[in-house]
Design a protein around this motif. Structure first.
Motif, PDB file in Angstrom:
ATOM      1  N   ARG A 120      -3.473  12.069  -4.424  1.00 59.24           N
ATOM      2  CA  ARG A 120      -2.987  12.594  -3.143  1.00 59.24           C
ATOM      3  C   ARG A 120      -1.874  11.685  -2.628  1.00 59.24           C
ATOM      4  NH1 ARG A 120      -7.252  16.633  -1.990  1.00 59.24           N
ATOM      5  NH2 ARG A 120      -8.572  16.308  -3.780  1.00 59.24           N
ATOM      6  N   PRO A 121      -0.618  12.017  -2.895  1.00 60.24           N
ATOM      7  CA  PRO A 121       0.477  11.088  -2.597  1.00 60.24           C
ATOM      8  C   PRO A 121       0.576  10.666  -1.135  1.00 60.24           C
ATOM      9  CG  PRO A 121       1.323  13.251  -3.252  1.00 60.24           C
ATOM     10  CD  PRO A 121      -0.140  13.252  -3.516  1.00 60.24           C
ATOM     11  N   LEU A 122       0.220  11.544  -0.212  1.00 57.50           N
ATOM     12  CA  LEU A 122       0.339  11.186   1.201  1.00 57.50           C
ATOM     13  C   LEU A 122      -0.762  10.243   1.666  1.00 57.50           C
ATOM     14  CD1 LEU A 122       1.464  14.616   2.697  1.00 57.50           C
ATOM     15  CD2 LEU A 122       2.864  12.630   2.161  1.00 57.50           C
ATOM     16  N   LEU A 123      -1.735   9.966   0.791  1.00 54.54           N
ATOM     17  CA  LEU A 123      -2.834   9.072   1.155  1.00 54.54           C
ATOM     18  C   LEU A 123      -2.770   7.735   0.415  1.00 54.54           C
ATOM     19  CD1 LEU A 123      -5.773  11.623   1.318  1.00 54.54           C
ATOM     20  CD2 LEU A 123      -4.264  10.835   3.152  1.00 54.54           C
ATOM     21  N   LEU A 124      -1.649   7.481  -0.240  1.00 55.32           N
ATOM     22  CA  LEU A 124      -1.484   6.233  -0.982  1.00 55.32           C
ATOM     23  C   LEU A 124      -0.501   5.319  -0.264  1.00 55.32           C
ATOM     24  CD1 LEU A 124      -1.105   7.779  -4.565  1.00 55.32           C
ATOM     25  CD2 LEU A 124      -3.202   6.900  -3.492  1.00 55.32           C
ATOM     26  N   ASP A 125      -0.605   4.015  -0.548  1.00 49.20           N
ATOM     27  CA  ASP A 125       0.382   3.089   0.008  1.00 49.20           C
ATOM     28  C   ASP A 125       1.666   3.188  -0.826  1.00 49.20           C
ATOM     29  OD1 ASP A 125       0.154   1.503  -2.301  1.00 49.20           O
ATOM     30  OD2 ASP A 125      -1.076  -0.030  -1.328  1.00 49.20           O
ATOM     31  N   PRO A 126       2.748   2.526  -0.390  1.00 50.70           N
ATOM     32  CA  PRO A 126       4.018   2.651  -1.115  1.00 50.70           C
ATOM     33  C   PRO A 126       3.941   2.257  -2.598  1.00 50.70           C
ATOM     34  CG  PRO A 126       4.386   1.666   1.025  1.00 50.70           C
ATOM     35  CD  PRO A 126       2.892   1.755   0.844  1.00 50.70           C
ATOM     36  N   ALA A 127       2.991   1.388  -2.953  1.00 49.81           N
ATOM     37  CA  ALA A 127       2.847   0.973  -4.345  1.00 49.81           C
ATOM     38  C   ALA A 127       1.985   1.945  -5.150  1.00 49.81           C
ATOM     39  CB  ALA A 127       2.239  -0.431  -4.404  1.00 49.81           C
ATOM     40  N   GLY A 128       1.467   2.997  -4.482  1.00 48.72           N
ATOM     41  CA  GLY A 128       0.669   3.995  -5.174  1.00 48.72           C
ATOM     42  C   GLY A 128      -0.813   3.684  -5.214  1.00 48.72           C
ATOM     43  N   ASN A 129      -1.244   2.728  -4.400  1.00 48.04           N
ATOM     44  CA  ASN A 129      -2.662   2.363  -4.354  1.00 48.04           C
ATOM     45  C   ASN A 129      -3.385   3.115  -3.249  1.00 48.04           C
ATOM     46  OD1 ASN A 129      -2.355   0.238  -6.355  1.00 48.04           O
ATOM     47  ND2 ASN A 129      -1.245  -0.853  -4.751  1.00 48.04           N
ATOM     48  N   VAL A 130      -4.680   3.324  -3.455  1.00 47.70           N
ATOM     49  CA  VAL A 130      -5.504   3.960  -2.426  1.00 47.70           C
ATOM     50  C   VAL A 130      -5.565   3.029  -1.221  1.00 47.70           C
ATOM     51  CG1 VAL A 130      -7.828   4.803  -1.888  1.00 47.70           C
ATOM     52  CG2 VAL A 130      -6.874   5.198  -4.157  1.00 47.70           C
ATOM     53  N   LEU A 131      -5.402   3.593  -0.035  1.00 46.52           N
ATOM     54  CA  LEU A 131      -5.456   2.798   1.192  1.00 46.52           C
ATOM     55  C   LEU A 131      -6.884   2.324   1.463  1.00 46.52           C
ATOM     56  CD1 LEU A 131      -3.324   5.180   3.447  1.00 46.52           C
ATOM     57  CD2 LEU A 131      -2.630   2.914   2.664  1.00 46.52           C
ATOM     58  N   PRO A 132      -7.043   1.164   2.124  1.00 49.25           N
ATOM     59  CA  PRO A 132      -8.389   0.773   2.553  1.00 49.25           C
ATOM     60  C   PRO A 132      -8.925   1.811   3.551  1.00 49.25           C
ATOM     61  CG  PRO A 132      -6.722  -0.840   3.256  1.00 49.25           C
ATOM     62  CD  PRO A 132      -6.017   0.215   2.469  1.00 49.25           C
ATOM     63  N   GLU A 133     -10.267   1.904   3.657  1.00 49.46           N
ATOM     64  CA  GLU A 133     -10.885   2.979   4.452  1.00 49.46           C
ATOM     65  C   GLU A 133     -10.351   3.087   5.869  1.00 49.46           C
ATOM     66  OE1 GLU A 133     -15.069   3.998   4.562  1.00 49.46           O
ATOM     67  OE2 GLU A 133     -15.247   3.390   2.454  1.00 49.46           O
ATOM     68  N   ASN A 134     -10.176   1.959   6.558  1.00 52.68           N
ATOM     69  CA  ASN A 134      -9.719   2.032   7.958  1.00 52.68           C
ATOM     70  C   ASN A 134      -8.323   2.634   8.054  1.00 52.68           C
ATOM     71  OD1 ASN A 134      -8.692  -0.382   6.761  1.00 52.68           O
ATOM     72  ND2 ASN A 134      -8.307  -1.232   8.785  1.00 52.68           N
ATOM     73  N   LEU A 135      -7.431   2.249   7.136  1.00 53.49           N
ATOM     74  CA  LEU A 135      -6.071   2.806   7.145  1.00 53.49           C
ATOM     75  C   LEU A 135      -6.059   4.252   6.656  1.00 53.49           C
ATOM     76  CD1 LEU A 135      -3.968  -0.220   5.851  1.00 53.49           C
ATOM     77  CD2 LEU A 135      -4.283   0.551   8.208  1.00 53.49           C
ATOM     78  N   LEU A 136      -6.951   4.558   5.721  1.00 56.92           N
ATOM     79  CA  LEU A 136      -7.054   5.926   5.219  1.00 56.92           C
ATOM     80  C   LEU A 136      -7.501   6.862   6.351  1.00 56.92           C
ATOM     81  CD1 LEU A 136      -6.779   7.841   2.854  1.00 56.92           C
ATOM     82  CD2 LEU A 136      -9.080   7.192   2.124  1.00 56.92           C
ATOM     83  N   LEU A 137      -8.479   6.435   7.129  1.00 54.35           N
ATOM     84  CA  LEU A 137      -8.931   7.255   8.265  1.00 54.35           C
ATOM     85  C   LEU A 137      -7.789   7.443   9.267  1.00 54.35           C
ATOM     86  CD1 LEU A 137     -11.166   8.859   9.619  1.00 54.35           C
ATOM     87  CD2 LEU A 137     -11.927   6.731  10.715  1.00 54.35           C
ATOM     88  N   GLU A 138      -7.023   6.383   9.531  1.00 55.80           N
ATOM     89  CA  GLU A 138      -5.858   6.512  10.429  1.00 55.80           C
ATOM     90  C   GLU A 138      -4.865   7.532   9.890  1.00 55.80           C
ATOM     91  OE1 GLU A 138      -3.805   2.886  11.481  1.00 55.80           O
ATOM     92  OE2 GLU A 138      -5.711   1.883  11.950  1.00 55.80           O
ATOM     93  N   ARG A 139      -4.608   7.494   8.577  1.00 66.48           N
ATOM     94  CA  ARG A 139      -3.660   8.432   7.961  1.00 66.48           C
ATOM     95  C   ARG A 139      -4.191   9.862   8.069  1.00 66.48           C
ATOM     96  NH1 ARG A 139      -0.061   7.424   3.606  1.00 66.48           N
ATOM     97  NH2 ARG A 139       0.320   5.514   4.737  1.00 66.48           N
ATOM     98  N   ILE A 140      -5.484  10.043   7.801  1.00 68.52           N
ATOM     99  CA  ILE A 140      -6.102  11.371   7.922  1.00 68.52           C
ATOM    100  C   ILE A 140      -5.937  11.887   9.346  1.00 68.52           C
ATOM    101  CG2 ILE A 140      -8.320  12.607   7.944  1.00 68.52           C
ATOM    102  CD1 ILE A 140      -9.160  10.726   5.579  1.00 68.52           C
ATOM    103  N   LEU A 141      -6.251  11.046  10.320  1.00 65.15           N
ATOM    104  CA  LEU A 141      -6.163  11.461  11.729  1.00 65.15           C
ATOM    105  C   LEU A 141      -4.727  11.811  12.114  1.00 65.15           C
ATOM    106  CD1 LEU A 141      -8.636   8.866  13.271  1.00 65.15           C
ATOM    107  CD2 LEU A 141      -8.948  11.357  13.210  1.00 65.15           C
ATOM    108  N   SER A 142      -3.759  11.020  11.659  1.00 69.93           N
ATOM    109  CA  SER A 142      -2.364  11.299  12.036  1.00 69.93           C
ATOM    110  C   SER A 142      -1.855  12.576  11.371  1.00 69.93           C
ATOM    111  CB  SER A 142      -1.458  10.106  11.753  1.00 69.93           C
ATOM    112  OG  SER A 142      -1.317   9.907  10.373  1.00 69.93           O
ATOM    113  N   LEU A 143      -2.228  12.801  10.106  1.00 74.68           N
ATOM    114  CA  LEU A 143      -1.810  14.035   9.433  1.00 74.68           C
ATOM    115  C   LEU A 143      -2.508  15.253  10.039  1.00 74.68           C
ATOM    116  CD1 LEU A 143      -1.677  12.893   5.694  1.00 74.68           C
ATOM    117  CD2 LEU A 143       0.241  13.755   7.040  1.00 74.68           C
TER     118      LEU A 143
END
Length: 181
Positions: A120-143
């Motif tokens: 899921r490209p919009l849920l990865l960091d710029p290096a292509g790694n999975v975001l840590p849970e807290n940042l992933l939840l922030e990304r989910i909420l913003s999207l």
């Protein structure tokens, strides 16, 4: 007017790719996953398409496939990408040619379902790694804040949080009665 295309929209992890084939089977329809078709046509993953060609290129292909789908298919359940209907032209096309169903899941449930996904490209960091849970939840909420107003324009909404797949499919089937060809 009865329609012969059923579109599933919702956030990544809401259940579109899982529920779609089961719903199609129950209806006696074919099933199409737009993201899978894009990967097949392009010969590469969506993550690679985003990385190599960018989101605009991806959205243009997605639009072209959506138009071809609407013009050439009937009696199909179509799983849309999570961002497809956030473009007004796509939303208009889908709503005009089929029934749009919003599969809704809470941010917390979405986090649990997608936290280990690397496709899921919009849920990865710029290096292509999975975001840590807290940042992933922030990304989910913003999207979700951006996307949900579009999702809510669906013909109906079905929550996928506290139900198994069969319950969800049965709920959709009840809501589709007398609405499809």
């Amino acid at each position: 007017m009865k329609k012969s295309l059923v579109f599933l929209t919702g956030f990544m992890g809401s259940g579109k790719s899982t529920i779609g084939p089961l719903l199609a089977k129950q209806l006696g329809y074919g099933f199409l996953d737009v993201d899978e078709l894009i990967e097949s046509v392009e010969g590469k993953s969506i993550v690679d398409i985003f990385r190599e060609r960018g989101e605009i290129y991806f959205r243009n292909i997605e639009r072209k496939i959506l138009i071809e789908t609407v013009l050439s298919l009937s009696k199909f359940v179509v799983s849309l990408g999570g961002g497809t209907v956030t473009f007004a032209d796509n939303l208009y096309l889908v709503k005009g040619s089929g029934i749009l169903i919003y599969l809704k899941a809470s941010p917390e449930v979405l986090l649990q379902r997608i936290k280990y996904k690397t496709d899921r490209p919009l849920l990865l960091d710029p290096a292509g790694n999975v975001l840590p849970e807290n940042l992933l939840l922030e990304r989910i909420l913003s999207l979700l804040k951006i996307r949900e107003p579009f999702y809510l324009q669906a013909d109906f909404l079905v929550s996928t949080d506290d139900k198994d797949v069969d319950e969800t499919v049965n709920e959709i089937l009840k809501k589709l009665e007398n609405k499809i060809a």
